[in-house]
Design an enzyme around this catalytic site. Structure first.
Site, PDB file in Angstrom:
ATOM      1  N   ASN A 148       1.112  -1.108  -0.257  1.00 51.26           N
ATOM      2  CA  ASN A 148      -0.389  -0.050   0.214  1.00 51.26           C
ATOM      3  C   ASN A 148       0.737   1.002   0.284  1.00 51.26           C
ATOM      4  OD1 ASN A 148      -1.955   2.119   0.252  1.00 51.26           O
ATOM      5  ND2 ASN A 148      -2.019   1.163   2.640  1.00 51.26           N
ATOM      6  N   TRP A 149       1.093   2.076  -1.358  1.00 51.79           N
ATOM      7  CA  TRP A 149       1.984   3.066  -1.010  1.00 51.79           C
ATOM      8  C   TRP A 149       1.216   4.446  -0.222  1.00 51.79           C
ATOM      9  CZ3 TRP A 149       4.244   3.417  -7.654  1.00 51.79           C
ATOM     10  CH2 TRP A 149       5.005   2.571  -7.718  1.00 51.79           C
ATOM     11  N   LYS A 150      -0.189   4.379  -0.138  1.00 56.42           N
ATOM     12  CA  LYS A 150      -0.360   5.268   0.091  1.00 56.42           C
ATOM     13  C   LYS A 150      -0.372   6.013  -0.651  1.00 56.42           C
ATOM     14  CE  LYS A 150       0.213   2.988   4.814  1.00 56.42           C
ATOM     15  NZ  LYS A 150       0.112   3.445   6.638  1.00 56.42           N
TER      16      LYS A 150
ATOM     17  N   HIS B 243      -9.035   0.749   5.732  1.00 57.96           N
ATOM     18  CA  HIS B 243      -8.075   1.376   6.015  1.00 57.96           C
ATOM     19  C   HIS B 243      -7.767   2.608   7.485  1.00 57.96           C
ATOM     20  CE1 HIS B 243      -4.164   2.769   6.723  1.00 57.96           C
ATOM     21  NE2 HIS B 243      -3.652   1.776   6.072  1.00 57.96           N
TER      22      HIS B 243
ATOM     23  N   GLU C 175      -6.111   4.681   8.373  1.00 57.00           N
ATOM     24  CA  GLU C 175      -6.590   6.075   8.040  1.00 57.00           C
ATOM     25  C   GLU C 175      -7.423   7.083   7.208  1.00 57.00           C
ATOM     26  OE1 GLU C 175      -2.594   5.578   5.094  1.00 57.00           O
ATOM     27  OE2 GLU C 175      -1.183   4.753   7.508  1.00 57.00           O
TER      28      GLU C 175
ATOM     29  N   GLU D  44      -4.633  -4.715  10.921  1.00 56.88           N
ATOM     30  CA  GLU D  44      -3.279  -4.088  11.110  1.00 56.88           C
ATOM     31  C   GLU D  44      -3.524  -3.241  12.757  1.00 56.88           C
ATOM     32  OE1 GLU D  44      -2.283  -2.461   6.915  1.00 56.88           O
ATOM     33  OE2 GLU D  44      -3.596  -0.881   6.766  1.00 56.88           O
TER      34      GLU D  44
ATOM     35  N   GLY E 276       3.037   2.636  10.968  1.00 61.18           N
ATOM     36  CA  GLY E 276       4.293   3.511  10.250  1.00 61.18           C
ATOM     37  C   GLY E 276       4.776   3.797  11.678  1.00 61.18           C
TER      38      GLY E 276
ATOM     39  N   SER F 232       4.472  -2.367  10.162  1.00 60.99           N
ATOM     40  CA  SER F 232       5.511  -2.317  10.108  1.00 60.99           C
ATOM     41  C   SER F 232       6.357  -3.202   9.619  1.00 60.99           C
ATOM     42  CB  SER F 232       6.191  -1.385  11.190  1.00 60.99           C
ATOM     43  OG  SER F 232       5.673  -0.678  11.442  1.00 60.99           O
TER      44      SER F 232
ATOM     45  N   GLY G 264       3.055  -0.998   4.041  1.00 58.83           N
ATOM     46  CA  GLY G 264       2.882   0.466   3.318  1.00 58.83           C
ATOM     47  C   GLY G 264       4.508   0.728   3.607  1.00 58.83           C
ATOM     48  N   GLY G 265       5.519   1.633   4.391  1.00 59.17           N
ATOM     49  CA  GLY G 265       6.999   1.770   4.315  1.00 59.17           C
ATOM     50  C   GLY G 265       7.736   0.665   3.542  1.00 59.17           C
TER      51      GLY G 265
HETATM   52  P1  13P Z   1       3.207   0.503   7.918  1.00 59.01           P
HETATM   53  O1  13P Z   1       3.903  -0.764   7.102  1.00 59.01           O
HETATM   54  O2  13P Z   1       4.299   1.535   7.415  1.00 59.01           O
HETATM   55  O3  13P Z   1       3.149   0.661   9.110  1.00 59.01           O
HETATM   56  O4  13P Z   1       1.836   0.456   6.554  1.00 59.01           O
HETATM   57  C1  13P Z   1       0.877  -0.313   7.159  1.00 59.01           C
HETATM   58  C2  13P Z   1      -0.058   0.029   6.399  1.00 59.01           C
HETATM   59  O5  13P Z   1      -1.034   0.813   6.695  1.00 59.01           O
HETATM   60  C3  13P Z   1      -0.691  -0.474   5.156  1.00 59.01           C
HETATM   61  O6  13P Z   1      -1.469  -0.318   4.541  1.00 59.01           O
END
Ligand code: 13P
Length: 248
Positions: free
Chosen positions: A9-11, A95, A97, A166, A172, A210, A231-232
């Site tokens: 997920n690139w956000k 998600h 967020e 999650e 993050g 993470s 994510g990251g």
């Molecule tokens: P991180 O891997 O950056 O913690 O993000 C997880 C995430 O929210 C994937 O949707």
């Protein structure tokens, strides 16, 4: 057999350049994975066509969000049908967020999930507790309620559902749930799915929060963890691919 999935997920990150370079690399490497993992990239919607073009069918593509309508006067929104039309197979729904920043409720998540599965795409439905909820001992009941409400309108289309656990406090932050805690929550989610009448043994449950190259192997070794939502680390081609390789 449950699908094994590693989704990035690139956000709100990335660019046309990243869409070309990273996806080109991932496509080549994904072809040599011999562990049956399906690799999915979920870029910002504006780059979907670039990513689909680069993915060449070797990598699946998803969208990070859709509106709760099919079409119409909803400026700025896109629909599940449009995502499908553009070459997506997956849609992230709910998600944390979206829940925390954009106020998405379980009811809204349920509406979106219904539209996604009706369009034939797979909804990756995200659930997870906050730190406060974990510390107060209510993590399992919070997640149970998110699963029950968010999936209340699936009406039989379970093959189009993936659940991503999650924990909000792990997103993050560099803190991951231990493999044991993540496994315990996944087992609990599977029990809830069973109680809802879903074919729980066939539904893939992903862990996110993470996930990095150095903790993926332990998480993916757990029996109820069928993949990851990254994510990251999904923005770094080599690390993302090494996470995909950590499947047993
Ligand atoms: P991180 O891997 O950056 O913690 O993000 C997880 C995430 O929210 C994937 O949707």
């Amino acid at each position: 057999m449950r699908r094994k999935i590693v989704a990035g997920n690139w956000k709100m990150n990335g660019s046309k350049d990243l869409s070309e370079k990273l996806v080109g690399y991932v496509r080549t490497e994904a072809g040599s994975l011999d562990n049956g993992v399906e690799v999915v990239i979920i870029p910002p919607a504006i780059y979907i066509r670039d990513v689909v073009g680069q993915a060449g069918g070797a990598v699946s593509v998803g969208v990070q969000n859709v509106g709760q309508w099919q079409s119409g006067a909803y400026t700025g929104e896109i629909s599940s049908e449009m995502a499908k039309d553009s070459g997506c197979d997956y849609v992230l729904v709910g998600h944390s967020e979206r829940r925390q920043i954009f106020g998405e409720t379980d009811e809204l998540v349920a509406e979106k999930v219904a539209l996604v599965v009706a369009s034939g795409l797979t909804a990756i439905v995200c659930v997870g507790e906050t730190l406060e909820e974990r510390e107060s001992g209510s993590a399992e009941s919070v997640v149970e309620s998110q699963v029950r409400q968010g999936l209340s309108a699936v009406s039989g289309a379970w093959k189009n559902v993936v659940v991503a656990y999650e924990p909000v406090w792990a997103i993050g932050t560099g803190k991951t749930a231990t493999a044991e805690d993540a496994q315990a929550m996944h087992a609990s989610i599977r029990t809830v799915l069973k109680e809802m009448g879903a074919p729980a043994e066939e539904i893939s449950l992903l862990y996110g929060g993470s996930v990095k190259a150095d903790n993926a192997a332990a998480l993916f070794a757990e029996p109820d963890i069928d993949g990851g939502l990254i994510g990251g680390a999904s923005l770094v081609a080599e690390e993302f691919i090494s996470i995909c390789r950590y499947f047993p």
